[in-house]
Design an enzyme around this catalytic site. Structure first.
Site, PDB file in Angstrom:
ATOM      1  N   LYS A 172      27.889 -59.412  51.679  1.00 31.94           N
ATOM      2  CA  LYS A 172      26.611 -59.519  50.772  1.00 31.94           C
ATOM      3  C   LYS A 172      26.761 -59.991  49.214  1.00 31.94           C
ATOM      4  O   LYS A 172      27.235 -59.062  48.699  1.00 31.94           O
ATOM      5  CB  LYS A 172      25.302 -58.457  50.631  1.00 31.94           C
ATOM      6  CG  LYS A 172      24.027 -59.118  50.292  1.00 31.94           C
ATOM      7  CD  LYS A 172      23.030 -57.972  49.736  1.00 31.94           C
ATOM      8  CE  LYS A 172      22.079 -58.627  48.901  1.00 31.94           C
ATOM      9  NZ  LYS A 172      21.128 -57.429  48.306  1.00 31.94           N
ATOM     10  N   GLY A 233      13.336 -54.064  43.274  1.00 31.69           N
ATOM     11  CA  GLY A 233      13.136 -52.998  43.006  1.00 31.69           C
ATOM     12  C   GLY A 233      11.539 -52.987  42.495  1.00 31.69           C
ATOM     13  O   GLY A 233      11.097 -51.892  41.951  1.00 31.69           O
ATOM     14  N   ALA A 259      14.552 -58.184  48.491  1.00 31.87           N
ATOM     15  CA  ALA A 259      13.920 -57.720  47.429  1.00 31.87           C
ATOM     16  C   ALA A 259      12.781 -58.069  47.256  1.00 31.87           C
ATOM     17  O   ALA A 259      12.242 -59.060  47.773  1.00 31.87           O
ATOM     18  CB  ALA A 259      14.857 -58.095  46.038  1.00 31.87           C
ATOM     19  N   ASN A 281      15.521 -51.500  50.156  1.00 32.11           N
ATOM     20  CA  ASN A 281      16.059 -50.397  49.654  1.00 32.11           C
ATOM     21  C   ASN A 281      15.090 -49.445  48.856  1.00 32.11           C
ATOM     22  O   ASN A 281      14.612 -48.520  49.548  1.00 32.11           O
ATOM     23  CB  ASN A 281      17.319 -50.526  48.998  1.00 32.11           C
ATOM     24  CG  ASN A 281      18.013 -49.072  48.230  1.00 32.11           C
ATOM     25  OD1 ASN A 281      19.180 -49.286  47.584  1.00 32.11           O
ATOM     26  ND2 ASN A 281      17.561 -47.826  48.708  1.00 32.11           N
TER      27      ASN A 281
END
Length: 329
Positions: A172, A233, A259, A281
């Site tokens: 990635k 995030g 994202a 994540n």
């Protein structure tokens, strides 16, 4: 045998022309299968797996190739760079309280791919726990990434080291423009993609939600396009559905939202837009219960994909009754 040296055989009910003299092991490899993981029947007789490389296929042979799959519907798998996966959810390995929680979240998510950052070995404590002690790279595909790289050179260097460390070529790529927004620097990203593709890497590339930029990355050798849904995030969800949909419609390689996902409904939206998958994540790692959120994300991705395949109803400006109005009492 045909004039060009090929023969005709039947594989799982489908007629195919293959090179004369090909072995069953080579046939399996040609079909993208691993000989050690399948069972082969030739003309109604099972061929021992240990002899697949020695048994030669002959004209008119009928071949059946089978393997074990889990229960449920796996017909909707997806493929990137010739590798097929059933789960359309990719999860990261950062921000968890420890490796054990990370491993539990991966299991709950059903993910078959995890992104991993490449960092220096802790030479002061070489016996410190490592991610590979908790998430087996033989069972889960590791996807080395270039998180934290702000120019093409550092990203390329990082992935060269990753390939040396684990033999990975599916990677990635992300090259960031600045620390505040963590938006990708597309000039540096494109430059890195071109170099990596020439060196035999298979880069899945993080990019802006721009269909023109996505096309240029694909032409440069990207094996998957990964537009951001929102800043990394942020948990803001999919901010521009129109451009992501345009990327999906124009791409010849898989498109995955990377994202910005904050909760399960965001993942479902990404899949309803026709994306091949979602990478996340923070949405899982920073949830109050990461394991439960991982399970929610798994179901959301599956639900969104089913909704996309089903074809939603058309939207109307006015009400349309479900029950007929004729014959009312």
């Amino acid at each position: 045998m045909h004039a060009d040296g090929t023969i005709t055989i039947t594989v799982n009910g489908e007629h195919r022309r293959v090179a004369g003299g090909i072995s069953l092991a080579d046939l399996a490899n040609e079909l993208g299968l691993v000989p050690e993981k399948v069972a082969v029947e030739r003309n109604l007789e099972v061929v021992p797996r240990s002899t697949l490389a020695q048994v030669t296929v002959e004209d008119g042979d009928e071949i059946e190739i089978v393997h074990f799959v889990g229960g449920g519907d796996h017909a909707d798998s997806w493929t990137v760079a010739g590798r097929t996966f059933n789960s359309r959810l990719i999860v990261g390995t950062g921000k968890y309280k420890d490796f054990a929680q990370n491993a539990a979240a991966v299991e709950a998510s059903g993910a078959e791919i995890v992104t991993v950052a490449v960092r220096r070995v802790n030479v002061s404590d070489p016996k410190a726990p490592m991610l590979t002690d908790f998430i087996d790279p033989k069972k889960i595909t590791y996807l080395p990434n270039t998180a934290g790289c702000f120019d093409a050179e550092s990203a390329i260097r990082t992935l060269r080291l990753a390939r040396e460390a684990g033999g990975w070529d599916l990677v990635k790529l992300e090259v960031l423009g600045e620390a505040k927004t963590l938006y990708p620097d597309m000039h540096e990203t494109l430059r890195a993609t071109e170099v990596l593709a020439k060196e035999g890497f298979l880069p899945m590339v993080y990019c802006v939600d721009d269909p023109i930029a996505a096309k240029r990355l694909e032409d440069a050798g990207a094996v998957a396009i990964m537009p951001l849904g929102a800043p990394i995030g942020s948990g803001l969800g999919i901010q521009n559905r129109v451009t992501i949909r345009l990327i999906v419609e124009g791409a010849k390689v898989p498109v995955l939202v990377d994202a910005g996902v904050g909760t399960a409904s965001d993942a479902a939206v990404a899949m309803e837009l026709g994306c091949d998958g979602v990478l996340m994540n923070t949405a899982i790692a920073e949830a109050k219960d990461p394991i439960l959120m991982a399970r929610a994300m798994k179901l959301a991705v599956e639900s969104g994909r089913l909704a996309y395949r089903s074809g939603r109803m058309g939207q109307r400006r006015y009400a349309d009754p479900s029950s007929p109005l004729a014959g009312l009492i």
